[in-house]
Design a protein around this motif. Structure first.
Motif, mmCIF file in Angstrom:
data_model
loop_
_atom_site.group_PDB
_atom_site.id
_atom_site.type_symbol
_atom_site.label_atom_id
_atom_site.label_comp_id
_atom_site.label_asym_id
_atom_site.label_seq_id
_atom_site.Cartn_x
_atom_site.Cartn_y
_atom_site.Cartn_z
ATOM 1 N N GLU A 1 0.829 -1.209 0.000
ATOM 2 C CA GLU A 1 0.000 0.000 0.000
ATOM 3 C C GLU A 1 0.862 1.258 0.000
ATOM 4 N N SER B 1 3.699 1.585 -1.231
ATOM 5 C CA SER B 1 4.494 1.670 -2.463
ATOM 6 C C SER B 1 3.734 2.332 -3.606
ATOM 7 N N ASN B 2 2.487 2.677 -3.378
ATOM 8 C CA ASN B 2 1.701 3.329 -4.415
ATOM 9 C C ASN B 2 2.170 4.765 -4.642
ATOM 10 N N SER B 3 1.735 5.335 -5.771
ATOM 11 C CA SER B 3 2.041 6.740 -6.059
ATOM 12 C C SER B 3 1.329 7.647 -5.063
ATOM 13 N N ASN C 1 -2.462 7.635 -4.346
ATOM 14 C CA ASN C 1 -3.024 6.353 -3.915
ATOM 15 C C ASN C 1 -2.305 5.752 -2.714
ATOM 16 N N CYS C 2 -1.387 6.498 -2.148
ATOM 17 C CA CYS C 2 -0.608 6.003 -1.010
ATOM 18 C C CYS C 2 -1.238 6.472 0.298
#
Length: 444
Positions: free
Chosen positions: A316, A318-320, A323-324
């Motif tokens: 989770e 590691s999202n941009s 979206n993190c």
């Protein structure tokens, strides 16, 4: 089992005392010198520091509904390894803890699975005033409201509803304060510059100083108008400090403040190396803000130091940027962070104990905890300030399996943690037995 802790440096109520501690059943039986008992188990502290168990007034243990990230069982174990013997957990779970029925469900889970003492907060919303009115003052730690959006979508944005909540309870109302409109406008600005690929380092510009100050000052204004007992969570800016008072004794304060260890340790420069791992709401800000927060603690404008432990999985995180999720695991290292600041000369160890142990007990009117006193529950933590340890994945107890402190070498170590007179953590291991208790409160 009776215990006698010998030769400890007892840190309590502004002083450091060379003493022995006798534990019988779940209580501190005696504090003195040359204590002995035939059938007791002896622990030679060898001059190590003995602290009251830390009371963390803000954690997110993710149960129910988000147990892929964490659970009450896993995170309470990590808390004990970090010297936290009592936690107050927040309502942004799935389902949201916004009714007394949901609140009691969490207590039932904790009774079976929590290794540390526990209480919870009931979440305030735009439309659950009747639940708040029905809440017994002895049932839980207090009320939590989100005046800025964060994990769980509990934003309360109806000022009339806020005023009604503030007018309808004598319980402590703890608030997440960030101005939603300010954040949305900032976000649109950075989306216009970067599209969906906003660099993580701009988080402190999106959730900026002004967003915090606007919301905190507005909440305090409403609290003063209604006479509410307001506690501002995770203050992150120097600008907010002057909103708080340091002339009134804590027991009499109506407006109080908390700071969290990540805002006292990191600064915006750390986004370069840590990235999303230090994405929190409110955001990590500047070195100047960090310096102001540390100063405010010493001057008693900030009353409590907590963790805001809020784990997510590495996948989770590691999202941009868009979206993190915000938040990270902290309970295993919160006390070590503050002991490190003590060893660096930034704070006294008595002040650490005041802010992490005594003051949460006073503020939430917790019964018989937070102090090393005869007759109080034996929630105790023994720390060695000369035994360094490096944080690595191999020694983490968080279910999410990572820490923003990985690679950090702390100069101190928690060696023993007692909960209600039972030795729950020693030699790097947490006991598999459960002796925790639901918090009780000294309230009329």
């Amino acid at each position: 089992m009776a215990y006698i802790i010998k030769n400890a440096k007892v840190v309590n109520e502004g002083a450091i005392l060379d003493a022995d501690i006798q534990i019988k059943n779940d209580r501190i039986h005696r504090i003195g010198n040359d204590i002995s008992e035939k059938n007791a188990e002896y622990i030679d502290a060898k001059g190590q520091f003995l602290l009251p168990g830390v009371i963390d007034d803000q954690v997110h243990f993710r149960e129910p509904g988000l147990t892929h990230k964490a659970s009450i069982a896993s995170e309470s174990k990590a808390a004990l390894a970090g010297g936290i013997t009592t936690f107050i957990e927040q309502p942004n779970t799935i389902p949201l803890t916004t009714s007394i029925e949901r609140l009691e469900e969490k207590f039932r889970i904790a009774k079976k699975t929590s290794f540390a003492n526990y209480s919870f907060m009931l979440g305030g919303t735009n439309n659950n005033l009747e639940e708040i009115k029905k809440l017994s003052p002895l049932s839980c730690a207090g009320i939590k409201i989100f005046l800025g959006s964060s994990t769980g979508n509990m934003l309360i944005n109806d000022e009339k509803a806020i005023g009604s909540i503030f007018s309808s309870t004598n319980l402590v109302i703890s608030s997440h304060c960030e101005d939603e409109m300010r954040i949305r406008n900032n976000l649109e600005f950075y989306k216009s510059k970067f599209g969906n690929n906003i660099p993580m380092r701009y988080h402190y510009k999106i959730r900026d100083t002004e967003a915090c100050f606007l919301s905190s000052s507005r909440a305090i204004k409403i609290a003063k108008k209604t006479g509410a007992r307001l506690h501002i969570f995770h203050v992150s800016t120097g600008k907010e400090i002057n909103l708080f008072d340091n002339t009134t004794p804590l027991k009499q304060k109506k407006i109080t403040a908390e700071a969290c260890v990540h805002h006292l340790w990191f600064s915006k420069k750390d986004y370069t190396t840590k990235g999303s791992l230090i994405k929190w709401n409110p955001s990590i800000k500047t070195k100047k803000d960090r310096k102001a927060l540390r100063k405010a603690i010493l001057e008693d404008k900030i009353d409590i130091i907590a963790s805001d432990h809020a784990p997510h999985t590495l996948a989770e995180k590691s999202n941009s940027y868009l979206n993190c999720p915000s938040g990270g695991p902290l309970v295993q290292h919160a006390l070590l962070v503050m002991l490190e600041l003590f060893l660096k000369g930034k704070i006294t160890i008595t002040k650490v104990v005041e802010k992490m142990c005594h003051n949460p007990s006073i503020l939430f009117q917790i019964k018989d905890r937070g102090f090393i006193r005869e007759g109080y529950f034996a929630d105790l933590v023994l720390v060695d300030l000369q035994d360094s340890q490096k944080v690595s994945k191999g020694n983490l107890l968080y279910k999410c399996g990572w820490s923003p402190f990985e690679g950090e070498v702390f100069q101190s170590k928690v060696t023993h943690t007692f909960v209600n007179g039972k030795l729950m953590f020693s030699k790097g291991k947490v006991s598999s037995d459960i002796f925790s208790k639901r918090l009780e409160f000294n309230r009329g």
